[in-house]
Design an enzyme around this catalytic site. Structure first.
Site, PDB file in Angstrom:
ATOM      1  CB  ALA A  11     -41.063  31.415  28.405  1.00 38.83           C
ATOM      2  CB  SER A  12     -45.841  30.211  30.763  1.00 41.03           C
ATOM      3  OG  SER A  12     -47.168  29.749  30.885  1.00 41.03           O
ATOM      4  CB  ALA A  13     -48.986  30.915  25.913  1.00 43.27           C
TER       5      ALA A  13
END
Length: 222
Positions: A11-13
């Site tokens: 989920a982390s860019a």
């Protein structure tokens, strides 16, 4: 080379930007998921590697690097070869432009997105003030300007700045789609990046987790 282990969460860019770099360099790595919701980043063994308890965190055979911008610069500087060192140019002027773009990513783009995602993620709010969406549009305008003279974010060639921007921009699009009519250069650049052979595995497919989570909030813009 030593064994590379990347600690992160899809989920982390910033995590996805590092996976883009690893795959662009053709580097084998082990991926260990850190469940931020379960606060696994606060475990003592993780804090020994990264006292800031953030993802991504890279373990390069016992040497730990955190912050995606630092990680990507390190990876290219150490492992970039056969032309791939251009991902983080050795020419100081070209590198300065890449650094400028990465600082824009961390200081402006990231902060602008966080103003939207933090209330949804941590405070369980479901309404997003329109002014915060308008701030995203301002980011698009700036990125369009960056692309006025070049095909890539930091110049004529692909660099790690492109990886950082595409990772976070694809997240921003959950809340505000890029209008090709308003931002033709930005739209064309996005298409160019998504056609990279490693894009889908590195970012496109991994973005699903992030999009599913935020869309489940059933947010509205007010």
């Amino acid at each position: 080379m030593g064994k590379l282990i990347l600690y992160g969460m899809d989920a982390s860019a910033p995590v996805r930007s590092v996976i883009l770099t690893l795959n662009a360099l053709g580097l084998p790595f082990e991926y260990k998921v850190v469940n931020l919701l379960a606060k696994e980043q606060l475990k003592p063994e993780f804090l020994k590697m990264n006292p800031l308890h953030t993802v991504p965190t890279l373990d390069d055979d016992g040497f730990y690097v955190y912050d995606s911008h630092a990680i990507n610069a390190y990876l290219v500087a150490k492992y970039g070869k056969d032309g791939k060192e251009s991902l983080y140019p050795t020419d100081l002027q070209q590198r300065a432009i890449v650094d400028q773009r990465m600082h824009y990513d961390s200081s402006v783009v990231g902060r602008t997105l966080r103003a939207i995602t933090f209330p949804l993620f941590r405070l369980n709010e479901t309404q997003i003030p329109k002014a915060r969406i308008d701030a995203l549009a301002d980011v698009y305008t700036t990125l369009e300007t960056f692309l006025n003279r070049n095909e890539y974010i930091a110049g004529k060639h692909l660099t790690i700045a492109d990886f950082h921007i595409i990772a976070i921009l694809s997240t921003i699009e959950i809340f505000l789609a890029v209008d090709a009519g308003k931002y033709p250069k930005l739209s064309a650049w996005m298409q160019r990046i998504t056609e990279l052979p490693y894009y889908a595995e590195s970012n496109g497919n991994r973005l699903v987790q992030c999009a599913t989570f935020f869309k489940s909030k059933n947010f509205t813009i007010v």
